[in-house]
Design an enzyme around this catalytic site. Sequence first.
Site, short mmCIF file in Angstrom:
data_model
loop_
_atom_site.label_atom_id
_atom_site.label_comp_id
_atom_site.label_asym_id
_atom_site.label_seq_id
_atom_site.Cartn_x
_atom_site.Cartn_y
_atom_site.Cartn_z
N PHE A 183 -17.57 -0.56 2.59
CA PHE A 183 -18.90 -0.23 2.09
C PHE A 183 -19.53 -1.41 1.38
CE2 PHE A 183 -16.49 3.69 2.24
CZ PHE A 183 -17.39 4.64 2.70
N ASP A 184 -20.81 -1.63 1.64
CA ASP A 184 -21.61 -2.49 0.77
C ASP A 184 -21.87 -1.68 -0.51
OD1 ASP A 184 -23.27 -4.59 -0.09
OD2 ASP A 184 -25.04 -3.57 0.69
N LYS A 185 -22.17 -2.36 -1.60
CA LYS A 185 -22.38 -1.62 -2.85
C LYS A 185 -23.85 -1.22 -3.04
CE LYS A 185 -22.53 -3.78 -6.85
NZ LYS A 185 -23.86 -3.41 -7.46
#
Length: 616
Positions: free
Chosen positions: A327-329
């Site tokens: 996941f990107d944040k």
Amino acid sequence: MELSMIGRHSGLHVYRELFRSRDFLKLLVGAGIIPVALLIDATSLSGLPAMSLGSILLIVSIAINGLPIVMEAGRGLMARKVNVDELVSIAIIACLVTGNYLEGALVSAIMVFGSLIEEAVSDSARNSIRALMEVTPETALREVDGREVVTSVRDVKKGDVLVIRAGDTIPVDGVVLEGKTSVNEASITGESIPVIKASDDAVYAGTACVDGFIRIRADRVGEDSTIGRIVQMVEAAERQKTESAKIVDKYAAWFTPAILLIAVLTYVATRDVTRSITVLIVGCPCSFLLASPVSTVAAIGRAAKSGILVKGGKYLENLATATGFFFDKTGTITKGEPEVVAIRPVLGRSEDEVLCLAAAVETGSLHPLGVAIVDRARAMGNVVVPAREVCTEVGRGICGQVQGARVEIVASETAEESGATTVDVLVDGALAGTISLRDNPRETAAETMRELRAVGVRDLVILSGDKPLPVGNIAERVGISQFHAAQKPDQKLERIKSYDQGKTVYIGDGINDAPALKAASTGIAMGLRGSDVALETADIVLLGDRLDQLPFLVRLARRMSGIIKIGILLSFAINFLAIVAGSAGLLTPILGALTHNLGAIIVVSLAASIRFARER
């Protein structure tokens, strides 16, 4: 030779043409002749003592329902395409040659009727996709010299001003010039809760104006609109083959010669041409070839109904077995709506001055941090003059010329104990101040992670360009133990490529995640935040920007993969048992045709049932 299913199984894209009156009229006429022929079968024609009137009528019935099958098989041979209709064609011709006219007529009628039912069930899998095609209105209310003129949507051009009132469906993508309204964006996002739209807000074709009044400027029309591109991509996705379908096609190429050989051996062993005819009929692998494409179309259509764009069944196949979710944040795990919480000027500069310098460079940026800085500057009443020569430095930040000075916005080397994200504002290389921003996790993020673990996802990892402290803070709050901070795009790429525990999924906002989205087995982009980039780059797009749809998507992918496998095995079992029964004389050609079509309808119905999958 190329394997193909022509004729009545040409492809799923032709199913919308089914159930037209001509198809049923031909079937009914051809089938209706059969009982008439049986009633007058004893009546002979003078001069033709060997053929009764009933036999001639049966031949006419075969010509109506069976001849099209034979002709399509012939076209397939001329085009050097192996066509499974060849088996039925040979069976029909064999019935004519041997004088089994009743069997030939009944088999032709049953095969045509069965194919129509199969196609109707298959077509039902496309209902959600068809609904997408029908959401855009045919006319629009355009302003011309101060007057409102009803015009065809095809004639609307970029820059035209359109009037939208309560109850209207917005015909194009555009920007609100005047007015305020609530818009139902369910056709795109799957979310039926209306969204407030006012001046400068973007609106999308196919969405519905619930109340109020707005004037909009047309930006993208027709196939260039968001809904137009979604429809094009979904239709392209239908034509893509899954890995299962490719394997089926590979082995299906051997079906026709194998069944022909079995039919010949059956005749050699039994001297019973009826058994050979039955083998040819039941040997057609129609359901075998349809199991995968119908399942894929149903799954893509079901996803589209929930506002999820899937660009091909192979990406769902990958998702079904993926073990690593990265996941990107910002904008993915978090809301993507950070707020400025602190401004710390240095060198005698004021807070407003530091903020305006940063906002000048960030004007036009799609990154959530940049949007937050510009919004804060305008909210404080500052006039933001866009910088010149703006450029993004990958993995570092953004820079531009402001009043002759080079201004850079870069990630700060100093971490805050609160976990806020801090950026440095540099003027000609000297620090002018810092801006701290905080972005909270989505309300559904923690529950989504729990559900992903519940469905068997092994590894959940955050890959972020932010500093370790804010990344760790967010990871802890959503229940993710693995995270990597200060990751540049090439480092994210390497993290994904080096994962050796199974297939990977990367979920990002689609703005600056292109390398990671492409490197993963399946790349998923979040919503309309960066719609142009997301629609083009990702394999799957969550148009509603809903992270909580990930567990549903995994379940849908696994259901599709499972039903494809069940359908293929069931098709093979039915074909095998029917061939054995036909060779042994336990099935007549008529019963063989019924068995063949019943099995095909069961398999196709099972595949089409995917469209009834529930999100919860």
